[in-house]
Design a protein around this motif. Sequence first.
Motif, PDB file in Angstrom:
ATOM      1  N   ASP A   1       0.829  -1.198   0.000  1.00  0.00           N
ATOM      2  CA  ASP A   1       0.000   0.000   0.000  1.00  0.00           C
ATOM      3  C   ASP A   1       0.869   1.256   0.000  1.00  0.00           C
ATOM      4  O   ASP A   1       0.638   2.193  -0.785  1.00  0.00           O
ATOM      5  CB  ASP A   1      -0.938   0.005   1.209  1.00  0.00           C
ATOM      6  N   ALA A   2       1.875   1.297   0.882  1.00  0.00           N
ATOM      7  CA  ALA A   2       2.743   2.469   0.956  1.00  0.00           C
ATOM      8  C   ALA A   2       3.607   2.593  -0.299  1.00  0.00           C
ATOM      9  O   ALA A   2       3.860   3.704  -0.787  1.00  0.00           O
ATOM     10  CB  ALA A   2       3.621   2.387   2.199  1.00  0.00           C
ATOM     11  N   THR A   3       4.046   1.462  -0.823  1.00  0.00           N
ATOM     12  CA  THR A   3       4.878   1.480  -2.033  1.00  0.00           C
ATOM     13  C   THR A   3       4.095   2.030  -3.219  1.00  0.00           C
ATOM     14  O   THR A   3       4.603   2.861  -3.985  1.00  0.00           O
ATOM     15  CB  THR A   3       5.401   0.062  -2.326  1.00  0.00           C
ATOM     16  N   MET A   4       2.865   1.589  -3.398  1.00  0.00           N
ATOM     17  CA  MET A   4       2.055   2.092  -4.501  1.00  0.00           C
ATOM     18  C   MET A   4       1.618   3.537  -4.268  1.00  0.00           C
ATOM     19  O   MET A   4       1.545   4.332  -5.211  1.00  0.00           O
ATOM     20  CB  MET A   4       0.837   1.201  -4.715  1.00  0.00           C
ATOM     21  N   ALA A   5       1.362   3.918  -3.021  1.00  0.00           N
ATOM     22  CA  ALA A   5       1.001   5.309  -2.723  1.00  0.00           C
ATOM     23  C   ALA A   5       2.127   6.247  -3.127  1.00  0.00           C
ATOM     24  O   ALA A   5       1.875   7.350  -3.654  1.00  0.00           O
ATOM     25  CB  ALA A   5       0.668   5.470  -1.244  1.00  0.00           C
ATOM     26  N   PHE A   6       3.360   5.834  -2.898  1.00  0.00           N
ATOM     27  CA  PHE A   6       4.482   6.686  -3.285  1.00  0.00           C
ATOM     28  C   PHE A   6       4.556   6.832  -4.802  1.00  0.00           C
ATOM     29  O   PHE A   6       4.858   7.909  -5.320  1.00  0.00           O
ATOM     30  CB  PHE A   6       5.799   6.137  -2.733  1.00  0.00           C
ATOM     31  N   ARG A   7       4.247   5.775  -5.531  1.00  0.00           N
ATOM     32  CA  ARG A   7       4.237   5.879  -6.988  1.00  0.00           C
ATOM     33  C   ARG A   7       3.145   6.831  -7.470  1.00  0.00           C
ATOM     34  O   ARG A   7       3.368   7.620  -8.392  1.00  0.00           O
ATOM     35  CB  ARG A   7       4.103   4.475  -7.592  1.00  0.00           C
ATOM     36  N   HIS A   8       1.995   6.790  -6.843  1.00  0.00           N
ATOM     37  CA  HIS A   8       0.945   7.740  -7.205  1.00  0.00           C
ATOM     38  C   HIS A   8       1.372   9.174  -6.892  1.00  0.00           C
ATOM     39  O   HIS A   8       1.022  10.110  -7.637  1.00  0.00           O
ATOM     40  CB  HIS A   8      -0.363   7.381  -6.496  1.00  0.00           C
ATOM     41  N   HIS A   9       2.118   9.358  -5.833  1.00  0.00           N
ATOM     42  CA  HIS A   9       2.668  10.678  -5.515  1.00  0.00           C
ATOM     43  C   HIS A   9       3.557  11.172  -6.665  1.00  0.00           C
ATOM     44  O   HIS A   9       3.420  12.325  -7.114  1.00  0.00           O
ATOM     45  CB  HIS A   9       3.454  10.591  -4.210  1.00  0.00           C
ATOM     46  N   LEU A  10       4.433  10.329  -7.161  1.00  0.00           N
ATOM     47  CA  LEU A  10       5.320  10.728  -8.252  1.00  0.00           C
ATOM     48  C   LEU A  10       4.535  11.018  -9.525  1.00  0.00           C
ATOM     49  O   LEU A  10       4.793  12.019 -10.209  1.00  0.00           O
ATOM     50  CB  LEU A  10       6.359   9.636  -8.502  1.00  0.00           C
ATOM     51  N   TRP A  11       3.582  10.166  -9.864  1.00  0.00           N
ATOM     52  CA  TRP A  11       2.771  10.407 -11.058  1.00  0.00           C
ATOM     53  C   TRP A  11       1.975  11.696 -10.934  1.00  0.00           C
ATOM     54  O   TRP A  11       1.811  12.428 -11.906  1.00  0.00           O
ATOM     55  CB  TRP A  11       1.836   9.224 -11.311  1.00  0.00           C
ATOM     56  N   SER A  12       1.470  11.981  -9.742  1.00  0.00           N
ATOM     57  CA  SER A  12       0.658  13.187  -9.552  1.00  0.00           C
ATOM     58  C   SER A  12       1.455  14.453  -9.814  1.00  0.00           C
ATOM     59  O   SER A  12       0.885  15.501 -10.134  1.00  0.00           O
ATOM     60  CB  SER A  12       0.072  13.219  -8.136  1.00  0.00           C
ATOM     61  N   LEU A  13       2.763  14.368  -9.683  1.00  0.00           N
ATOM     62  CA  LEU A  13       3.638  15.513  -9.939  1.00  0.00           C
ATOM     63  C   LEU A  13       3.992  15.649 -11.414  1.00  0.00           C
ATOM     64  O   LEU A  13       4.616  16.635 -11.810  1.00  0.00           O
ATOM     65  CB  LEU A  13       4.925  15.372  -9.115  1.00  0.00           C
TER      66      LEU A  13
ATOM     67  N   TRP B   1      11.050   8.655   4.658  1.00  0.00           N
ATOM     68  CA  TRP B   1      10.457   8.515   6.000  1.00  0.00           C
ATOM     69  C   TRP B   1      10.315   9.887   6.665  1.00  0.00           C
ATOM     70  O   TRP B   1       9.252  10.207   7.222  1.00  0.00           O
ATOM     71  CB  TRP B   1      11.317   7.579   6.844  1.00  0.00           C
ATOM     72  N   LEU B   2      11.337  10.717   6.597  1.00  0.00           N
ATOM     73  CA  LEU B   2      11.242  12.067   7.162  1.00  0.00           C
ATOM     74  C   LEU B   2      10.080  12.831   6.558  1.00  0.00           C
ATOM     75  O   LEU B   2       9.424  13.637   7.236  1.00  0.00           O
ATOM     76  CB  LEU B   2      12.544  12.842   6.925  1.00  0.00           C
ATOM     77  N   ASN B   3       9.793  12.585   5.273  1.00  0.00           N
ATOM     78  CA  ASN B   3       8.738  13.306   4.574  1.00  0.00           C
ATOM     79  C   ASN B   3       7.367  12.643   4.695  1.00  0.00           C
ATOM     80  O   ASN B   3       6.410  13.072   4.040  1.00  0.00           O
ATOM     81  CB  ASN B   3       9.104  13.483   3.099  1.00  0.00           C
ATOM     82  N   GLY B   4       7.251  11.593   5.516  1.00  0.00           N
ATOM     83  CA  GLY B   4       5.955  11.021   5.809  1.00  0.00           C
ATOM     84  C   GLY B   4       5.428  10.024   4.806  1.00  0.00           C
ATOM     85  O   GLY B   4       4.246   9.660   4.851  1.00  0.00           O
ATOM     86  N   HIS B   5       6.296   9.530   3.902  1.00  0.00           N
ATOM     87  CA  HIS B   5       5.837   8.585   2.892  1.00  0.00           C
ATOM     88  C   HIS B   5       5.832   7.141   3.377  1.00  0.00           C
ATOM     89  O   HIS B   5       5.401   6.256   2.640  1.00  0.00           O
ATOM     90  CB  HIS B   5       6.693   8.712   1.625  1.00  0.00           C
ATOM     91  N   GLN B   6       6.311   6.888   4.584  1.00  0.00           N
ATOM     92  CA  GLN B   6       6.258   5.553   5.160  1.00  0.00           C
ATOM     93  C   GLN B   6       6.296   5.677   6.668  1.00  0.00           C
ATOM     94  O   GLN B   6       6.800   6.675   7.218  1.00  0.00           O
ATOM     95  CB  GLN B   6       7.380   4.673   4.645  1.00  0.00           C
ATOM     96  N   ALA B   7       5.764   4.658   7.333  1.00  0.00           N
ATOM     97  CA  ALA B   7       5.562   4.742   8.778  1.00  0.00           C
ATOM     98  C   ALA B   7       6.841   4.533   9.576  1.00  0.00           C
ATOM     99  O   ALA B   7       6.977   5.060  10.685  1.00  0.00           O
ATOM    100  CB  ALA B   7       4.511   3.718   9.212  1.00  0.00           C
ATOM    101  N   ARG B   8       7.776   3.740   9.060  1.00  0.00           N
ATOM    102  CA  ARG B   8       9.002   3.419   9.788  1.00  0.00           C
ATOM    103  C   ARG B   8      10.200   3.543   8.854  1.00  0.00           C
ATOM    104  O   ARG B   8      10.069   3.441   7.631  1.00  0.00           O
ATOM    105  CB  ARG B   8       8.941   1.984  10.340  1.00  0.00           C
ATOM    106  N   PHE B   9      11.354   3.749   9.447  1.00  0.00           N
ATOM    107  CA  PHE B   9      12.597   3.755   8.682  1.00  0.00           C
ATOM    108  C   PHE B   9      13.116   2.322   8.636  1.00  0.00           C
ATOM    109  O   PHE B   9      13.922   1.894   9.453  1.00  0.00           O
ATOM    110  CB  PHE B   9      13.610   4.699   9.328  1.00  0.00           C
ATOM    111  N   ARG B  10      12.588   1.566   7.679  1.00  0.00           N
ATOM    112  CA  ARG B  10      12.960   0.174   7.487  1.00  0.00           C
ATOM    113  C   ARG B  10      13.194  -0.084   6.001  1.00  0.00           C
ATOM    114  O   ARG B  10      12.553   0.536   5.147  1.00  0.00           O
ATOM    115  CB  ARG B  10      11.871  -0.768   7.989  1.00  0.00           C
TER     116      ARG B  10
END
Length: 363
Positions: free
Chosen positions: A41-53, A309-318
Amino acid sequence: MPGGAGTGATGRSRVFYAAAHVVADPSADNGPGRPAVVDWDATMAFRHHLWSLGLGIADAMDTAQRGMGLDWAATTELIRRSGAEARSVGGTLACGAGTDQLAPGAHSLAGIEAAYAEQLEVVQEAGAKVILMASRALAAAASGPADYQAVYGKLLAQAEQPVILHWLGDMFDPALKGYWGAPDLDDATESALELIHANASKIDGIKVSLLDEAREVAIRRRLPDGVRLYTGDDFNYPQLIAGDEVGYSDALLGIFDAIAVPAAKALELLDSGDAAGFRAILDPTVPLARHIFGAPTYHYKTGIVFLAWLNGHQARFRMVGGQETSRSRDHLLELHRLAGEAGVLADPDLAAHRLALYLDGAA
């Protein structure tokens, strides 16, 4: 989503691909040598973020930890999921096809070709453009340029549309030293250009990641008409993209994962003819990029994920493969400082809070 803004390619002065990272499932054991468990879910959300830009995405590349934690099973799933999400929004997507499903050890050229062909088919079935990634197995098995010409020639014949070639220098992956069949970079350049000129109709472009501005420009000027040079130079990208009186580079960059917002704004200015404005936005990001991609360069992925992670795109630094430990505390502290100076912290208060969590061992 409008066609031009959504695809990252249509009607733009340059093609911009951001090489995207994957988000590890923080509840899973993603330690070294373990099968990768991805937070889809987080991985695909980040891709949508990039496409939205308005950026295109280069997926399943080294930024996604190919060869450093992301195994072929997870890579296959990534390509298929990204393909489906790209279709849902009309997003531009290219995916890496390589040979990393092969077990460690020596392999025949026929076996390497078959491994490439398997991955090529997965990418094509997902509806993505193919990026023929540099292969560790081929670098180990090839006896010279002729072996590269033979393997790549057969793969290009199988490709349904023009592909992007991938020249990743050994600073990104030491196992790729001597790629194109020659330890000398001048000879390797001739080998790569010979392949491109012989197969120009099957090649969209070549991504060059050598961190050598002059060499990239020289290669760019010798490409056949219609074949793009995609800069992979995370040190010198503003001037290479801006170009000169002879030409310019398009971009396929890992740093665009980290600086996606300013990169998209800079591209809009370049589209409008404002080259000075383009440089005014991108030039201040270079110190951050040079730090993230500092030696050992192949650990740049840790900085990319830390900033996400600092920018809120994922819940943990893993990270998959336990790679979150690959950069020092001081390196990541400096990354936070440089990110602030570059203006790429989406929410400085959130970033400061998360940095404090990291320093307290609670990230």
